[in-house]
Scaffold this active site. Structure first.
Site, PDB file in Angstrom:
ATOM      1  N   TRP A  36       0.827  -1.210   0.000  1.00  0.00           N
ATOM      2  CA  TRP A  36       0.000   0.000   0.000  1.00  0.00           C
ATOM      3  C   TRP A  36       0.858   1.254   0.000  1.00  0.00           C
ATOM      4  O   TRP A  36       0.387   2.343  -0.281  1.00  0.00           O
ATOM      5  CB  TRP A  36      -0.963   0.008   1.210  1.00  0.00           C
ATOM      6  CG  TRP A  36      -0.310   0.304   2.543  1.00  0.00           C
ATOM      7  CD1 TRP A  36       0.705  -0.383   3.125  1.00  0.00           C
ATOM      8  CD2 TRP A  36      -0.623   1.383   3.438  1.00  0.00           C
ATOM      9  NE1 TRP A  36       1.029   0.174   4.339  1.00  0.00           N
ATOM     10  CE2 TRP A  36       0.238   1.264   4.565  1.00  0.00           C
ATOM     11  CE3 TRP A  36      -1.551   2.426   3.417  1.00  0.00           C
ATOM     12  CZ2 TRP A  36       0.204   2.145   5.646  1.00  0.00           C
ATOM     13  CZ3 TRP A  36      -1.579   3.301   4.501  1.00  0.00           C
ATOM     14  CH2 TRP A  36      -0.705   3.162   5.597  1.00  0.00           C
ATOM     15  N   ASP A  37       2.137   1.096   0.309  1.00  0.00           N
ATOM     16  CA  ASP A  37       3.081   2.215   0.307  1.00  0.00           C
ATOM     17  C   ASP A  37       2.973   3.010  -0.997  1.00  0.00           C
ATOM     18  O   ASP A  37       3.120   4.227  -1.010  1.00  0.00           O
ATOM     19  CB  ASP A  37       4.530   1.698   0.405  1.00  0.00           C
ATOM     20  CG  ASP A  37       4.780   0.774   1.575  1.00  0.00           C
ATOM     21  OD1 ASP A  37       3.834   0.111   2.027  1.00  0.00           O
ATOM     22  OD2 ASP A  37       5.935   0.702   2.034  1.00  0.00           O
ATOM     23  N   GLU A  43       0.742  -1.801  12.970  1.00  0.00           N
ATOM     24  CA  GLU A  43       0.796  -3.271  13.038  1.00  0.00           C
ATOM     25  C   GLU A  43       1.127  -3.790  14.438  1.00  0.00           C
ATOM     26  O   GLU A  43       1.229  -5.007  14.627  1.00  0.00           O
ATOM     27  CB  GLU A  43       1.790  -3.810  12.012  1.00  0.00           C
ATOM     28  CG  GLU A  43       1.309  -3.587  10.580  1.00  0.00           C
ATOM     29  CD  GLU A  43       2.317  -4.026   9.530  1.00  0.00           C
ATOM     30  OE1 GLU A  43       3.489  -4.230   9.873  1.00  0.00           O
ATOM     31  OE2 GLU A  43       1.918  -4.147   8.355  1.00  0.00           O
ATOM     32  N   LYS A  80       3.236   1.647  16.279  1.00  0.00           N
ATOM     33  CA  LYS A  80       4.349   1.486  15.333  1.00  0.00           C
ATOM     34  C   LYS A  80       4.423   2.661  14.356  1.00  0.00           C
ATOM     35  O   LYS A  80       5.499   3.160  14.036  1.00  0.00           O
ATOM     36  CB  LYS A  80       4.148   0.178  14.551  1.00  0.00           C
ATOM     37  CG  LYS A  80       5.249  -0.125  13.556  1.00  0.00           C
ATOM     38  CD  LYS A  80       4.952  -1.413  12.799  1.00  0.00           C
ATOM     39  CE  LYS A  80       6.048  -1.773  11.818  1.00  0.00           C
ATOM     40  NZ  LYS A  80       5.681  -2.854  10.926  1.00  0.00           N
ATOM     41  N   GLN A  81       3.264   3.079  13.861  1.00  0.00           N
ATOM     42  CA  GLN A  81       3.248   4.116  12.824  1.00  0.00           C
ATOM     43  C   GLN A  81       1.893   4.807  12.867  1.00  0.00           C
ATOM     44  O   GLN A  81       0.935   4.281  13.430  1.00  0.00           O
ATOM     45  CB  GLN A  81       3.473   3.504  11.451  1.00  0.00           C
ATOM     46  CG  GLN A  81       2.365   2.586  10.985  1.00  0.00           C
ATOM     47  CD  GLN A  81       2.840   1.605   9.921  1.00  0.00           C
ATOM     48  OE1 GLN A  81       3.200   0.489  10.242  1.00  0.00           O
ATOM     49  NE2 GLN A  81       2.807   2.010   8.671  1.00  0.00           N
TER      50      GLN A  81
HETATM   51  C1  BGC Z   1       4.776  -1.287   7.636  1.00  0.00           C
HETATM   52  C2  BGC Z   1       3.747  -1.355   6.524  1.00  0.00           C
HETATM   53  C3  BGC Z   1       4.463  -1.245   5.196  1.00  0.00           C
HETATM   54  C4  BGC Z   1       5.586  -2.256   5.078  1.00  0.00           C
HETATM   55  C5  BGC Z   1       6.421  -2.053   3.827  1.00  0.00           C
HETATM   56  C6  BGC Z   1       5.827  -2.356   7.428  1.00  0.00           C
HETATM   57  O1  BGC Z   1       6.794  -2.261   8.430  1.00  0.00           O
HETATM   58  O2  BGC Z   1       4.158  -1.464   8.887  1.00  0.00           O
HETATM   59  O3  BGC Z   1       2.825  -0.303   6.650  1.00  0.00           O
HETATM   60  O4  BGC Z   1       3.559  -1.426   4.160  1.00  0.00           O
HETATM   61  O5  BGC Z   1       6.463  -2.136   6.184  1.00  0.00           O
HETATM   62  O6  BGC Z   1       7.002  -0.789   3.803  1.00  0.00           O
END
Ligand code: BGC
Length: 760
Positions: A357-358, A488, A601-602
């Site tokens: 999804w990035d 996550e 986490k984000q």
């Molecule tokens: C992130 C995801 C991301 C993936 C690839 C993961 O660590 O939590 O949001 O899509 O890394 O960049």
């Protein structure tokens, strides 16, 4: 964190050779051109620790998955970008000794990545075990002018001796992926050739049957004249070379030019691959290194003309932003809708080179702002082409009626990820794909995209949401159960605010899109609706009902949205309560401890406030920022940029700057201790957004470009360019004034600091 990269506005520089940093440098100094790329491995033999990596875009292998307990609905394989044949090898043997920096004393080592011209340059002096000293000056590039061509200039000077030597110019297809699940080799040999002046190997991927031909030729020069040595050729398993014997004379430089053609069956018929490669090779060698490098550098000059960001007063920040732009531009050039952007680009194997999804949530705005609209459009068309597989994927999970669930991780549209909490539950990715359609149209004004491609995707995604959202008799509201939000560090939660918000937004936007397309092209819309058997009355009335009665968790007292049900039951700690030894949590804490903690986490709720910031007032954003930001550990590289943009909007300048440094120098300073795996390419687009949307306050509202810029205290001024609807606009922000210049294209009305202005 590491601080060994020297600050310079256009170059990435490493001085002195530290084998412990080699893998990090291999990532940082990577090269690419959208068609292929490679880590900055050495041309000469290196027996020390390294991660050899060469990649050809679109060529992947479906590696068998590895899971502890199989769950119904898991995909059978994990697609991986392949470590492809290496074309850089130039092995030097002098007497009995091989030039190998692991076995020599190395002095004056300097590795430079010239981002202005896209050239990797390395110089060093090596003392061989028998005391012979050689100086080396090596340059190489992957041509941006021809994506199938690479070239090397490798100059060797014997400092204190004369002796005979052999120079081996190789193509090595006997390579493996370090991330292979069962230590398998993914390539079979198809053909090879070795004769004086040529080494060529064609290999085929197992199962996917892609062919890749890698061919090299070379010439040797001394004092401006061609030198011919005695040539022996070798053909081994998946390997071909030329071994040239020559005499080295003390103080006299020998220059080796090595040219490579790398072609795949994605772009040529398998039968013609070798012949076409040989033709390309000959044309390259005829042109010569200097002309090839000039053509390559002039493509880079044009790239920079359109998208450079200039920062005055802070070299570290300047180097950081250029590095991010450079890496993105060499990863994806946007001329092929079959290709996409893996989180590591061509800099490593992690994340399998697959699409996440990035791309929609982070990379799309970058390409919209810096490139021709066709580039961003290709990213959308990529998902359009994968729609049948997204429908298939949803069907496997029990959804019906043409509902689509796009994969979390993919190469060809099929899901490749199999951790249940992500594959089945991190479904917000569907929202990002819908939002990207809106974002593209908002920016470019290309509403026809809805007619040709967009509406079909939006309906399929909306159908998914309308089945995934269920009615709670208890609440008398709609709920979304069992999801993983962007954060996550929480799994299988109910009513993740971000996911529910973007789902409801999609339902509304799809209805608007349908109205638009109906007005624009009635016959097309009728055809589409009958093709997908759309029952407008019942489907839309359910969508509307969901929109009206969706449950969103809120804490009215604090004035915040709840990341998910029960979030406030957690022990509400902050980053300040963590010890240094606790970080990064994902390496130090058990998974259950992470899941039970409040640490994020984000960006999650904040991700939604960022995407939909025009739907929330600043006070609401502030309250949520104040609540969630202190618990956010930014252990995803995608996190800091969202915080720069929101912090800028609500006037938190110091926080914005702190987060900016973190995103822009994430890899250069190895913030997360993982650059050795590759660079965080997709988050680099977030760095760009941090400047343009954060400090520059750029937004597009109702087709009009808005800027609300400010200058970070640490800078004297900064300027950036954006490509907007056929114009190139340059914005310069200094202490006392903001200047906006229309560099090309028709006059344009913009809004600067909430006031109308006309650019002429
Ligand atoms: C992130 C995801 C991301 C993936 C690839 C993961 O660590 O939590 O949001 O899509 O890394 O960049």
């Amino acid at each position: 964190m590491k601080h060994y990269i020297k600050h310079h506005s256009w170059h990435i520089i490493e001085e002195g050779f530290d084998p412990n940093l080699n893998r990090i440098s291999e990532s940082l100094f990577s090269l690419g051109n959208g068609r292929m790329g490679q880590r900055a491995n050495f041309e000469e033999t290196y027996s020390g620790d390294q991660h050899q990596g060469t990649y050809v875009a679109g060529v992947y292998y479906p590696d068998k998955t590895r899971v502890g307990w199989w769950k119904n609905g898991y995909p059978e394989y994990f697609a991986k970008v392949l470590n492809a044949p290496s074309w850089i090898g130039i092995q030097i043997k002098i007497g009995k000794n091989e030039l190998d920096l692991n076995k020599c004393k190395v002095t004056d080592f300097k590795r430079t990545l010239d981002m202005k011209r896209g050239v990797l340059h390395r110089t060093f002096t090596a003392t061989l075990p028998d005391g012979k000293q050689v100086q080396v000056d090596a340059q190489r590039f992957c041509s941006m002018a021809d994506g199938e061509v690479g070239a090397i200039r490798y100059a060797v000077t014997p400092v204190n001796f004369s002796a005979s030597a052999t120079i081996t110019l190789s193509v090595d297809a006997d390579v493996v992926n370090k991330d292979s699940n069962y230590d398998e080799n993914f390539w079979n040999e198809v053909a090879k050739e070795a004769k004086s002046g040529l080494a060529l190997v064609t290999v085929e991927t197992k199962k996917t049957f892609f062919h890749v031909t890698t061919a090299i030729t070379y010439s040797l020069h001394s004092a401006g004249k061609a030198v011919k040595g005695k040539v022996k050729v070798n053909k081994l398993e998946k390997y071909a070379d030329n071994v040239v014997s020559i005499g080295l004379k003390k103080g006299i430089e020998i220059v080796i030019y090595k040219y490579a053609a790398i072609l795949s069956s994605e772009n040529h018929s398998k039968k013609k691959l070798a012949d076409t490669a040989k033709k390309k090779l000959k044309a390259s060698a005829d042109k010569g290194f200097d002309k090839l490098i000039d053509a390559h550098a002039s493509v880079w000059a044009n790239v920079w003309k359109k998208c450079d960001i200039n920062i005055d007063g802070d070299v570290a920040a300047q180097q950081g932003i250029r590095f991010n732009i450079f890496q993105l531009m060499q990863t994806y050039t946007g001329d092929d809708a079959r290709l996409n952007i893996g989180p590591k680009g061509f800099t490593g194997e992690k994340y399998g080179g697959s699409t996440y999804w990035d791309t929609e949530a982070y990379c799309l705005p970058f390409y919209l702002g810096t490139s021709d609209p066709a580039v961003a459009k290709n990213l959308l068309v990529y998902r359009y082409k994968h729609l049948p597989r997204a429908i298939e994927n949803a069907k496997k999970l029990g959804f019906t009626n043409g509902a689509a669930l796009y994969p979390m991780v993919t190469m060809n549209g099929e899901e490749c990820h199999n951790e249940w909490e992500i594959t089945f539950e991190e479904i917000h990715r569907n929202g990002a794909i819908a939002f990207a359609i809106f974002d593209y149209i908002r920016y470019t004004g290309d509403e026809d995209y809805l007619v040709d491609f967009g509406l079909e995707v939006l309906i399929a995604i909306s159908r998914f949401w309308s089945q995934r959202i269920t009615f709670s008799a208890e609440k008398q509201q709609y709920v979304m159960l069992g999801v993983t939000g962007p954060n996550e560090y929480e799994n299988n939660v109910n009513n993740n605010w971000y996911t529910s918000y973007i789902a409801c937004w999609t339902l509304g936007y799809t209805q608007k899109a349908l109205e638009y397309v109906r007005k624009k092209d009635t016959s097309k819309v009728s055809k589409l609706l009958s093709k997908i058997k759309f029952n407008e009355a019942t489907e839309i009335s359910r969508w509307k009902d969901i929109q009206a009665k969706m449950y969103f968790g809120e804490d009215k007292q604090r004035g915040i949205y709840l990341q998910q049900d029960g979030f406030l039951d957690k022990e509400l700690l902050g980053m300040k309560d963590l010890r240094k030894e606790d970080r990064p949590l994902n390496q130090k804490w058990s998974w259950d401890r992470i899941l039970r903690s409040c640490f994020i986490k984000q960006a999650d709720v904040l991700q939604g406030l960022y995407l939909f910031d025009d739907q929330f007032d600043n006070d609401t954003i502030k309250r949520n920022f104040d609540f969630y930001e202190p618990m956010t550990v930014h252990e995803s590289s995608l996190s800091p940029c969202v915080h720069v943009i929101l912090a800028s909007k609500i006037g938190y300048k110091a926080k914005a700057y702190e987060m900016y440094l973190r995103t822009s120098r994430l890899d250069l300073d190895d913030y997360n201790n993982d650059t050795e795996d590759g660079c965080h390419i997709t988050s680099m687009a977030g760095t760009w957004m941090s400047v343009i949307k954060g400090f520059g306050g750029m937004r597009v509202k109702d087709g009009t470009l808005h800027f609300n810029p400010y200058l970070p205290d640490q800078w004297k001024s900064y300027s950036f360019r954006i490509d907007f609807r056929g114009r190139v606009i340059k914005v310069t922000v200094a202490k006392s004034n903001v200047e906006t210049i229309l560099e090309s294209g028709d006059p344009l009305e913009i809004v600067l600091n909430d006031k109308q202005a006309k650019l002429t």
